[in-house]
Write a protein that holds these residues in place. Structure first.
Motif, mmCIF file in Angstrom:
data_model
loop_
_atom_site.group_PDB
_atom_site.id
_atom_site.type_symbol
_atom_site.label_atom_id
_atom_site.label_comp_id
_atom_site.label_asym_id
_atom_site.label_seq_id
_atom_site.Cartn_x
_atom_site.Cartn_y
_atom_site.Cartn_z
ATOM 1 N N UNK A 49 -12.290 5.757 0.570
ATOM 2 C CA UNK A 49 -13.078 6.161 1.746
ATOM 3 C C UNK A 49 -14.146 5.135 2.107
ATOM 4 N N UNK A 50 -14.613 5.223 3.329
ATOM 5 C CA UNK A 50 -15.697 4.373 3.801
ATOM 6 C C UNK A 50 -16.928 4.567 2.918
ATOM 7 N N UNK A 51 -17.537 3.466 2.534
ATOM 8 C CA UNK A 51 -18.715 3.515 1.671
ATOM 9 C C UNK A 51 -18.406 3.284 0.213
ATOM 10 N N UNK A 52 -17.112 3.352 -0.156
ATOM 11 C CA UNK A 52 -16.744 3.149 -1.562
ATOM 12 C C UNK A 52 -16.730 1.671 -1.937
ATOM 13 N N UNK A 53 -16.568 0.800 -0.925
ATOM 14 C CA UNK A 53 -16.480 -0.634 -1.178
ATOM 15 C C UNK A 53 -17.875 -1.272 -1.098
ATOM 16 N N UNK A 54 -18.056 -2.412 -1.742
ATOM 17 C CA UNK A 54 -19.378 -3.070 -1.730
ATOM 18 C C UNK A 54 -19.842 -3.414 -0.317
ATOM 19 N N UNK A 55 -21.077 -3.069 -0.020
ATOM 20 C CA UNK A 55 -21.669 -3.396 1.286
ATOM 21 C C UNK A 55 -22.323 -4.782 1.202
ATOM 22 N N UNK A 79 -6.395 9.394 17.499
ATOM 23 C CA UNK A 79 -5.870 8.127 17.003
ATOM 24 C C UNK A 79 -5.326 8.349 15.595
ATOM 25 N N UNK A 80 -4.078 8.014 15.398
ATOM 26 C CA UNK A 80 -3.402 8.289 14.137
ATOM 27 C C UNK A 80 -3.662 7.181 13.125
ATOM 28 N N UNK A 81 -4.029 7.559 11.906
ATOM 29 C CA UNK A 81 -4.095 6.608 10.799
ATOM 30 C C UNK A 81 -2.689 6.498 10.228
ATOM 31 N N UNK A 82 -2.103 5.324 10.396
ATOM 32 C CA UNK A 82 -0.720 5.120 9.981
ATOM 33 C C UNK A 82 -0.644 4.829 8.476
ATOM 34 N N UNK A 83 0.482 5.177 7.886
ATOM 35 C CA UNK A 83 0.775 4.834 6.503
ATOM 36 C C UNK A 83 1.809 3.714 6.530
ATOM 37 N N UNK A 84 1.350 2.483 6.267
ATOM 38 C CA UNK A 84 2.232 1.326 6.358
ATOM 39 C C UNK A 84 2.747 0.870 4.994
ATOM 40 N N UNK A 85 2.616 1.701 3.986
ATOM 41 C CA UNK A 85 3.043 1.287 2.653
ATOM 42 C C UNK A 85 4.552 1.085 2.567
ATOM 43 N N UNK A 86 5.306 1.892 3.315
ATOM 44 C CA UNK A 86 6.762 1.792 3.269
ATOM 45 C C UNK A 86 7.339 1.413 4.634
ATOM 46 N N UNK A 123 -4.876 0.815 7.671
ATOM 47 C CA UNK A 123 -5.965 0.847 6.695
ATOM 48 C C UNK A 123 -6.190 -0.479 5.982
ATOM 49 N N UNK A 124 -7.421 -0.623 5.545
ATOM 50 C CA UNK A 124 -7.868 -1.720 4.667
ATOM 51 C C UNK A 124 -7.467 -1.402 3.224
ATOM 52 N N UNK A 125 -7.165 -2.452 2.451
ATOM 53 C CA UNK A 125 -6.866 -2.296 1.026
ATOM 54 C C UNK A 125 -5.625 -1.430 0.810
ATOM 55 N N UNK A 126 -4.613 -1.633 1.651
ATOM 56 C CA UNK A 126 -3.363 -0.887 1.557
ATOM 57 C C UNK A 126 -2.255 -1.812 1.048
ATOM 58 N N UNK A 127 -1.475 -1.344 0.099
ATOM 59 C CA UNK A 127 -0.389 -2.136 -0.476
ATOM 60 C C UNK A 127 0.860 -1.962 0.388
ATOM 61 N N UNK A 128 1.213 -3.017 1.143
ATOM 62 C CA UNK A 128 2.305 -2.943 2.113
ATOM 63 C C UNK A 128 3.516 -3.742 1.630
ATOM 64 N N UNK A 129 4.106 -3.275 0.570
ATOM 65 C CA UNK A 129 5.213 -4.015 -0.053
ATOM 66 C C UNK A 129 6.421 -4.135 0.867
ATOM 67 N N UNK A 281 -14.970 -1.735 8.030
ATOM 68 C CA UNK A 281 -15.622 -0.514 8.513
ATOM 69 C C UNK A 281 -17.145 -0.630 8.456
ATOM 70 N N UNK A 282 -17.672 -1.581 7.686
ATOM 71 C CA UNK A 282 -19.124 -1.787 7.720
ATOM 72 C C UNK A 282 -19.585 -2.336 9.054
ATOM 73 N N UNK A 283 -18.636 -2.875 9.839
ATOM 74 C CA UNK A 283 -18.904 -3.280 11.217
ATOM 75 C C UNK A 283 -18.373 -2.230 12.196
ATOM 76 N N UNK A 284 -17.137 -1.767 11.987
ATOM 77 C CA UNK A 284 -16.468 -0.882 12.945
ATOM 78 C C UNK A 284 -16.935 0.568 12.859
ATOM 79 N N UNK A 285 -17.497 0.959 11.719
ATOM 80 C CA UNK A 285 -17.866 2.347 11.516
ATOM 81 C C UNK A 285 -16.779 3.108 10.770
ATOM 82 N N UNK A 286 -17.035 4.353 10.470
ATOM 83 C CA UNK A 286 -16.118 5.169 9.679
ATOM 84 C C UNK A 286 -14.971 5.661 10.546
ATOM 85 N N UNK A 287 -13.962 4.809 10.700
ATOM 86 C CA UNK A 287 -12.813 5.144 11.556
ATOM 87 C C UNK A 287 -11.890 6.160 10.914
#
Length: 288
Positions: A49-55, A79-86, A123-129, A281-287
Motif C-alpha cells: 500500500x501507499x506509504x509502505x515504501x521509503x519516502x 479507474x480500474x487497477x489492473x493485475x499485470x502479473x499474468x 501498479x508499482x513493484x509488480x512482478x510481470x513475468x 505515488x509520493x508525487x501522484x498521491x494514493x491512486x
C-alpha cells in the motif's frame, strides 16, 4: 637498576598512550559511519500500500496538493487497477500496422476519447513475468544504468487512457533528455524531466510510451512549466509496441545516462531498485 626502572616506566607510558589512541580511534570511526548511514525499510510484500515504501523524496500531503495531474482521469469515472502479473501486453505486428492507418488515427482514436475508454492503472513493484517476455527484458547482458538480469519487477506506475490523451508535467522542471526508444517493448517516444521538489530534493521523472508530438519543438535544457502538455499517449505503433495506451511514469534519484531508465529490475535487485526509483505515488498521491 635505575636504567631498568626507567625502561619499565617508559614502556608503561607507551602502552597507556597506545591503548588511549586505540580507544579514541575505535570510538570515532563507528560514530562517523553510523551518522552517515540511513536505513530504509523495504516492505517484504510486492505491490504494498501507499506509504509502505521509503519516502526518500521527503514529500508531504501539502506538497502533493500543489502538483498537477500527469494524466487527467474523467470525474466520476471508475479507474480500474489492473493485475499485470499474468498479462500479455505487447501488440502483434498486425495490430501495429493497423494502428498506423489513417482511419485508426483520425476516427477510432478520437472516438475512444469521447467514449472515455481505456482508463486504468498499473501498479508499482509488480512482478510481470508474463508481460515482460520480449528480448529487451530477457537479455541478461542488456544493462541500463547498472541494472541487468531478467528484469520483470515494474519500477513505475502506468496511467492508462485513450491514445491521444494529454500528458502533463506534474511540476516545473528542465528537460534532461528526450527521444525515441524504438526497440520492441521499449518506451517509444519518451521524455525525462528534472524536477526540483518542494522538499528540496532533485528528482528525474520519465514519461514514457508517448506519441510523436512529445519530441516536437523540445530540446534538452528547455524549461517546462507545471501543467504544461509535454506529449500525448501513443498507440502501439509509436509507444514501443504496447497494446494499451498509457504513460509509464517513473522517478529516479540519480540522473539517467540518456532518455532511458530500467522500467523493470530483476527480483534480485529489488531492494536497491526501490531506493533508486522510489514509489511514484509520493508525487501522484494514493491512486490505489
Amino acid at each position: 637498576r635505575l636504567m631498568i626502572f626507567l625502561k619499565i616506566v617508559w614502556a608503561c607510558i607507551f602502552l597507556l598512550l597506545s591503548l588511549s589512541s586505540e580507544v579514541v580511534t575505535g570510538h570515532d570511526g563507528p560514530l562517523e559511519s553510523s551518522a552517515k548511514e540511513t536505513h530504509y525499510h523495504i516492505p517484504e510484500d510486492l505491490t504494498s500500500p501507499f506509504g509502505a515504501y521509503p519516502n526518500i523524496l521527503e514529500l508531504t500531503d501539502e506538497h502533493r496538493a500543489t502538483f498537477h495531474p500527469v494524466l487527467k482521469y474523467p470525474k466520476g469515472k471508475n479507474v480500474t487497477l489492473m493485475d499485470y502479473r499474468q498479462a500479455k501486453g505487447l501488440a502483434s505486428p498486425t495490430q501495429i500496422e493497423k494502428a498506423k492507418q489513417w482511419w485508426h488515427r483520425r476516427l477510432l482514436r478520437p472516438l475512444r476519447r469521447v467514449l472515455r475508454k481505456g482508463y486504468a492503472l498499473g501498479a508499482y513493484d509488480e512482478d510481470r513475468r508474463e508481460m515482460y517476455s520480449s528480448e529487451i527484458f530477457q537479455d541478461t547482458s542488456n544493462q541500463i544504468d547498472g541494472y541487468s538480469g531478467q528484469r520483470t519487477l515494474h519500477l513505475g506506475i502506468d496511467l492508462g487512457g485513450p491514445a491521444g490523451s494529454k500528458v502533463y508535467a506534474f511540476d516545473d522542471g528542465i528537460i534532461h533528455s528526450l527521444g525515441y526508444n524504438a526497440e520492441y517493448g521499449d518506451y517509444g517516444y519518451v521524455i525525462v524531466i528534472q524536477h526540483k521538489l518542494p522538499s528540496g530534493v532533485d528528482v528525474w521523472a520519465l514519461y514514457g510510451h508517448l506519441d510523436k508530438s512529445t519530441v516536437k519543438g523540445k530540446e534538452p535544457g528547455s524549461q517546462i512549466q507545471k501543467g504544461q502538455v509535454i506529449g500525448r499517449l501513443g498507440d502501439c505503433s509509436e509507444n514501443g509496441g504496447w497494446q494499451a495506451p498509457h504513460v509509464h511514469f517513473q522517478l529516479a534519484m540519480n540522473a539517467p545516462e540518456t532518455h532511458d531508465m530500467p522500467g523493470a529490475s530483476s527480483l534480485e535487485d529489488r531492494s536497491k531498485a526501490l531506493l533508486d526509483y522510489p514509489d511514484p505515488r509520493y508525487v501522484l498521491g494514493s491512486l490505489y
